[in-house]
Design an enzyme around this catalytic site. Sequence first.
Site, mmCIF file in Angstrom:
data_model
loop_
_atom_site.group_PDB
_atom_site.id
_atom_site.type_symbol
_atom_site.label_atom_id
_atom_site.label_comp_id
_atom_site.label_asym_id
_atom_site.label_seq_id
_atom_site.Cartn_x
_atom_site.Cartn_y
_atom_site.Cartn_z
ATOM 1 N NE ARG A 285 88.230 -0.690 -2.330
ATOM 2 C CZ ARG A 285 87.930 0.394 -2.769
ATOM 3 N NH1 ARG A 285 88.240 1.715 -3.399
ATOM 4 N NH2 ARG A 285 86.179 0.486 -1.754
ATOM 5 C CB CYS B 66 90.358 8.934 7.694
ATOM 6 S SG CYS B 66 88.317 7.737 6.960
ATOM 7 C CG ASP B 67 88.039 11.420 2.462
ATOM 8 O OD1 ASP B 67 87.677 10.063 3.790
ATOM 9 O OD2 ASP B 67 88.030 10.872 1.905
ATOM 10 C CG ASN C 223 91.865 3.832 3.827
ATOM 11 O OD1 ASN C 223 92.243 3.957 5.680
ATOM 12 N ND2 ASN C 223 90.675 3.910 2.896
ATOM 13 N NE ARG D 245 82.792 2.396 -4.101
ATOM 14 C CZ ARG D 245 82.711 3.842 -4.516
ATOM 15 N NH1 ARG D 245 81.124 3.304 -5.269
ATOM 16 N NH2 ARG D 245 83.341 4.518 -4.269
ATOM 17 C CG HIS E 140 87.137 4.000 8.826
ATOM 18 N ND1 HIS E 140 87.468 3.422 7.125
ATOM 19 C CD2 HIS E 140 87.028 4.790 7.911
ATOM 20 C CE1 HIS E 140 87.928 4.107 6.054
ATOM 21 N NE2 HIS E 140 87.452 5.063 6.730
ATOM 22 C CE1 TYR F 204 84.196 1.681 5.851
ATOM 23 C CE2 TYR F 204 83.772 4.656 6.553
ATOM 24 C CZ TYR F 204 84.404 3.346 5.156
ATOM 25 O OH TYR F 204 84.949 4.204 4.270
HETATM 26 C C1 G6P Z 1 85.906 6.926 2.959
HETATM 27 C C2 G6P Z 1 87.077 6.618 3.173
HETATM 28 C C3 G6P Z 1 88.064 6.156 2.901
HETATM 29 C C4 G6P Z 1 87.589 4.671 1.787
HETATM 30 C C5 G6P Z 1 87.221 5.737 0.813
HETATM 31 C C6 G6P Z 1 87.275 4.644 -0.592
HETATM 32 O O1 G6P Z 1 86.438 8.597 1.837
HETATM 33 O O2 G6P Z 1 87.083 7.280 4.410
HETATM 34 O O3 G6P Z 1 88.877 5.535 3.737
HETATM 35 O O4 G6P Z 1 89.326 4.783 1.025
HETATM 36 O O5 G6P Z 1 86.130 6.796 1.713
HETATM 37 O O6 G6P Z 1 85.865 5.689 -1.269
HETATM 38 P P1 G6P Z 1 85.806 4.716 -1.682
HETATM 39 O O7 G6P Z 1 85.265 5.354 -3.647
HETATM 40 O O8 G6P Z 1 87.155 4.144 -3.173
HETATM 41 O O9 G6P Z 1 85.430 2.973 -2.127
HETATM 42 MN MN MN Z 2 88.669 6.596 5.383
#
Ligand code: G6P
Ligand code: MN
Length: 439
Positions: free
Chosen positions: A91, A168-169, A146, A284, A198, A264
Site C-alpha cells: 500500500r 464498502c463501508d 479493495n 496513509r 468510491h 473520494y
Molecule cells: C474506508 C473505505 C475503505 C478503505 C478504508 C481505508 O473504510 O471505505 O475502502 O479501505 O477506508 O481506511 P484506512 O484507515 O486503512 O485508511
Molecule cells: Mn471502501
Amino acid sequence: PFILSIAGGGSTYTPGIVKSLMVRLADFPLAEIRLYDIDGERQSVIAPVVEKVIRDHSQSIKFTVTTDPEVAFSGAHFVFAQMRVGQYKMREQDEKIPLRHGVVGQETCGPGGLAYGLRTILPMVELCDFVERYANQKAWIVNYSNPAAIVAEGVRRLRPNARVLNICDMPVAAMRNMGAILGVDRHKLEVDYFGLNHFGWFTRVLVDGEDRLPELRRHIAKFGLLTEDAAQTDPQHSDPSWVKTWRHIKPIMDHFPEFLPNPYLQYYLMPNDIVEHQNPDYTRANEVMDGREKKLFAAAAEYKQTGILPDAFHVGVHGAFIVDVACSLAFDLRQRHLVIVENKGAIANLPYDAMVEVPAYITSEGPEPVRMGAVPLFHQTLLMQQLASEQLLVEATIEGSYEKALQAFTLNRTVPTMQHAKAILDDMIEANRDYWPQL
Ligand code: G6P
Ligand code: MN
C-alpha cells in the site's frame, strides 16, 4: 448456526468484525468462526485476540485458525473476505510511487488503486474457486477487499456465477454521520445514491418519507459531515487524515450545488490540491502502520503476557455493516443497503453490465438493485471515464496487456498526461514484480 470463514484473518479489522458478530449472535447464530490467511505468522498474532473476543461472549462457538483453504472453507456458509494483497508494505508503494510523479497517492483512487487492482483480482478469483470447491453450495462471499470497484468487475468477468457480494463501508459511514447530524439512527435513513465504488453521489436522504438532504448540505457546508460526536464515538474517523477527507467535500459542494458527493471524488476533481497537501514521505499507509497496526500488535503482546486485553481495536460501522448484510442474505430480509452490484438498468444511462454502487434489496439470492433513473450528463461522463479506466485495468490483468494497463492509467482523471501514466506504470511494474501478472 452458521460456519463463517474470514479470509484475511490477520487483518487489523478482524477483531472488530468478530466483536460485531458477537453482539449480533441472536440475529446471526454461529457454530464456528474460522480465520484463514496466507500469512500464518501474522494471523497467529491476531488470533488470540479474536479468540478472547469470542470467549467473552460464547463458550460454544468453535474457533479455528488455518492457512489451509480446505480446512478454512469446507462446509462454510459464509465467507467474509478482506484480503490485502501485498499488505501495508505494498500500500505504501501504491501511495508513494504516484506522488513521486506529482500524482495523487491513494490506495483505491488513481494509479495506486489500479496497481492494487492488478494485485488483487487473481487472488480474489482464487478465493472464489476455493469457496466453490469446498464450501456449502449456497455459501455467500461478502467482500470488503479493495479496490472494490475493480475487484467486483474482475470477479464478474472471470467468475460470473460466483456468489459474491461486494461492499464498502464508506456510504454507510456517511449515513452514520448523517444520522448523527439529524438525530436519528442510520437504520432510519433511506438514501438514494448512484455511482461506482468510491465514485458516487447521494441524491436523496429520506427520514420518514421526508428528504433531509437539503438540510444536510447546509450543515455540511458549515461543519463538514463529521460531527464532533461521531468523531468521538468512532476513533478511526478522528484520524487527522480522515477528518481532512470530510473537510474536502466542501469545495466540491460549493462548485456543484447538487447532490452530496462521496468524499473520494476529491481525488478526481481536485487532484492538484490533494497532491499539494500530501506528504510524499509519510502517507496513509505509514499512518495506519504506526497507528492502528502498532496499537493492535501491542495489545496482542500485552494480552499474551498479562492475560488482559486492552481495548485496542476498532469496533464500529465497518463491522456492523458486514453483519447487517450477512443477516439479510442469510434470512432473506430484503433490507435496503448500498452495495456494489451489476447495474441491470439501475442507472439507466450506464452500461447494463457495469458494476455500480446503488441501493439494493438484499435477498437470499443476492442483491436486487433499485432504479436510480438516468443521471445528468456531467455525472454520466465522469462515471463512464472512470468505468473505462477500471475495465481496461481488468482486461490488462486478464490478458497480461501492457497497452491496456497504460490506457487504464492514461484514462484515469488523476493522471494529467500519457507520459505521467507511462512513467508511473513502469515504476509500478518494478515494485510489483512479485505480485502482478506479467504485462
Ligand atoms: C474506508 C473505505 C475503505 C478503505 C478504508 C481505508 O473504510 O471505505 O475502502 O479501505 O477506508 O481506511 P484506512 O484507515 O486503512 O485508511
Ligand atoms: Mn471502501
